[in-house]
Scaffold this active site. Structure first.
Site, PDB file in Angstrom:
ATOM      1  N   ASP A  52      21.680 -38.378  -5.497  1.00 59.10           N
ATOM      2  CA  ASP A  52      21.590 -37.400  -6.588  1.00 59.10           C
ATOM      3  C   ASP A  52      22.558 -36.231  -6.470  1.00 59.10           C
ATOM      4  O   ASP A  52      22.813 -35.543  -7.464  1.00 59.10           O
ATOM      5  CB  ASP A  52      20.162 -36.842  -6.670  1.00 59.10           C
ATOM      6  N   SER A  94       7.150 -40.336   5.677  1.00 57.05           N
ATOM      7  CA  SER A  94       7.052 -39.955   7.096  1.00 57.05           C
ATOM      8  C   SER A  94       6.175 -38.717   7.274  1.00 57.05           C
ATOM      9  O   SER A  94       5.377 -38.639   8.212  1.00 57.05           O
ATOM     10  CB  SER A  94       8.453 -39.693   7.660  1.00 57.05           C
ATOM     11  N   GLU A 109       0.820  -1.208   0.000  1.00 52.48           N
ATOM     12  CA  GLU A 109       0.000   0.000   0.000  1.00 52.48           C
ATOM     13  C   GLU A 109       0.858   1.264   0.000  1.00 52.48           C
ATOM     14  O   GLU A 109       0.540   2.248  -0.673  1.00 52.48           O
ATOM     15  CB  GLU A 109      -0.926   0.014   1.238  1.00 52.48           C
ATOM     16  N   GLY A 144      13.507 -37.740  -0.322  1.00 48.99           N
ATOM     17  CA  GLY A 144      12.988 -38.830  -1.143  1.00 48.99           C
ATOM     18  C   GLY A 144      11.772 -39.488  -0.533  1.00 48.99           C
ATOM     19  O   GLY A 144      11.080 -38.927   0.327  1.00 48.99           O
ATOM     20  N   SER A 196      17.678 -41.324 -11.865  1.00 46.53           N
ATOM     21  CA  SER A 196      16.424 -40.562 -11.958  1.00 46.53           C
ATOM     22  C   SER A 196      16.522 -39.384 -12.920  1.00 46.53           C
ATOM     23  O   SER A 196      15.631 -38.536 -12.942  1.00 46.53           O
ATOM     24  CB  SER A 196      16.027 -40.048 -10.567  1.00 46.53           C
ATOM     25  N   ARG A 248      10.667 -23.236  -6.356  1.00 40.64           N
ATOM     26  CA  ARG A 248      11.744 -22.972  -5.399  1.00 40.64           C
ATOM     27  C   ARG A 248      11.889 -21.477  -5.113  1.00 40.64           C
ATOM     28  O   ARG A 248      12.112 -21.065  -3.974  1.00 40.64           O
ATOM     29  CB  ARG A 248      13.066 -23.521  -5.937  1.00 40.64           C
ATOM     30  N   LEU A 262      19.835 -27.981  -5.043  1.00 43.78           N
ATOM     31  CA  LEU A 262      18.695 -27.425  -4.292  1.00 43.78           C
ATOM     32  C   LEU A 262      18.717 -25.898  -4.269  1.00 43.78           C
ATOM     33  O   LEU A 262      18.492 -25.263  -3.230  1.00 43.78           O
ATOM     34  CB  LEU A 262      18.664 -27.979  -2.859  1.00 43.78           C
TER      35      LEU A 262
END
Length: 367
Positions: free
Chosen positions: A197, A301, A49, A295, A165, A181, A201
């Protein structure tokens, strides 16, 4: 012209860049012309604003403001936006949604109305709620909004039996991941993902390799402290946190600190990282949103513990096969299909040959 839609577009520019503040956009209109616009600046700087009012200057007097979230009415790092709106002579304010923050929550609207400003609420409310879904959860519950993301083959595999992968999803889908991300506060991954891998990230601009100026916090869930010091997450711009399920030895602290990592000790009787404690700690740090990228054990979990809010799955038109090939979600799972977690508000979008499926985890009462 749809001025609130314009304000929403501005708000999206602030996603992932202004936490723990909400991402807000504002547009000021006078005589059917936009005279000021803006979006939330980094914490301690101007709110949307104020940016719009400063741009409008004297043209704000007698004008109409379209803002995606209820203006704040209390002194925080910056003065109240409501007082600035009133002082500028704005006569009408359109608000997409009220603020869930108990310090505001309808009080900003009431303050404007007491000053004689006409206030309208609800234009594009659903879109505004989606933009600030992470902020709303954080401000009401003190923990971040959790989105899990994975790319899988048509038969549900995220890697071959040998662990390969690259690349299941195509280039368009991978660019979309970098956008995700960029708009999140933290990226989380399990230690096995790092071991197999060695991901960076990081958020790369438009997926072309250029590193974004502001990087999300990287959180590696590593109960036993197995992350190698040579992992790329330690050498990339930004901050990396290693969440351990035990107390760290003094020499470990020194070694990982030298590598560029901060250790977060979350000991538990089982020796695994207590994910609820981890999310609570991230909330205390002002992290409002987390993108979990794998993964399968970590995702399983999180699902088992009921900690997931949103799912984004990229489905590639390929078949990997193999009894030992890795699946997207491991964990305990459920015994009966009727007890499975269900997604609501599901959307499907094409990413070249891949499909991107998005949905929100329904609560038991919603299912």
């Amino acid at each position: 012209m749809d001025y609130m839609a314009q304000a929403l577009s501005l708000a999206r520019l602030a996603l992932g860049q202004v936490s723990p503040n909400p991402a807000v956009g504002a547009v000021i209109v006078k005589n059917d012309e936009v005279v000021g616009q803006g979006y939330t600046q980094p914490p301690g700087s101007a709110h949307a604003e104020i940016v719009a009012l400063e741009q409008a200057g004297e043209w704000a007097r007698g004008g109409t403001m379209y803002v995606t979230l209820e203006p704040c009415c209390y002194y925080g790092r910056t003065p109240p936006c409501t007082q600035a709106i009133i002082a500028a002579g704005i006569t009408e304010v359109h608000i997409a949604m009220l603020d869930a923050n108990s310090l505001v929550s309808g009080q900003g609207k009431e303050e404007l109305e007491r000053a004689g400003v006409r206030v309208y609420v609800g234009e594009h409310e659903a879109e505004s709620k989606q933009i600030n879904e992470a902020y709303t959860k954080f401000i009401t519950r003190g923990v971040p909004f959790i989105t899990v993301k994975f790319a899988m083959s048509l038969d549900g595999k995220i890697a071959t039996k040998n662990g390969d992968s690259r690349w299941i999803s195509g280039e368009v889908a991978r660019k979309q991941v970098h956008s995700l991300r960029y708009t999140t506060d933290a990226i989380m991954a399990g230690v096995n993902t790092v071991l197999v891998d060695d991901p960076r990230l990081t958020a790369r601009c438009c997926g072309k390799g250029g590193i974004a100026r502001k990087q999300p916090l990287r959180v590696i869930v590593d109960s036993k402290g197995r992350t190698p010091l040579t992992a790329r997450v330690f050498s990339e711009p930004g901050k990396t946190v290693l969440a351990l399920g035990r107390l760290a030895k003094p020499e470990e602290k020194a070694i990982f600190s030298e590598a560029g990592a901060e250790l977060l000790e979350l000991p538990s009787a089982e020796g695994w990282v207590d994910l609820e404690k981890l999310l609570k700690t991230l909330g205390e740090w002002g992290i409002t949103s987390v993108l979990v990228e794998g993964g399968g054990i970590l995702l399983g979990s999180l699902f088992d513990d009921g900690l997931v809010d949103k799912v984004i799955a990229f489905i590639a038109p390929i078949i990997i096969g193999g009894r030992e090939a890795k699946v997207a979600v491991a964990g305990k799972g459920v015994d009966k299909v009727v007890d499975s977690l269900k997604l609501e508000r599901v959307s499907v979008e094409r990413c070249d040959e891949d499909l991107m499926v998005c949905g929100y985890v329904a609560t038991k009462t919603d299912a």
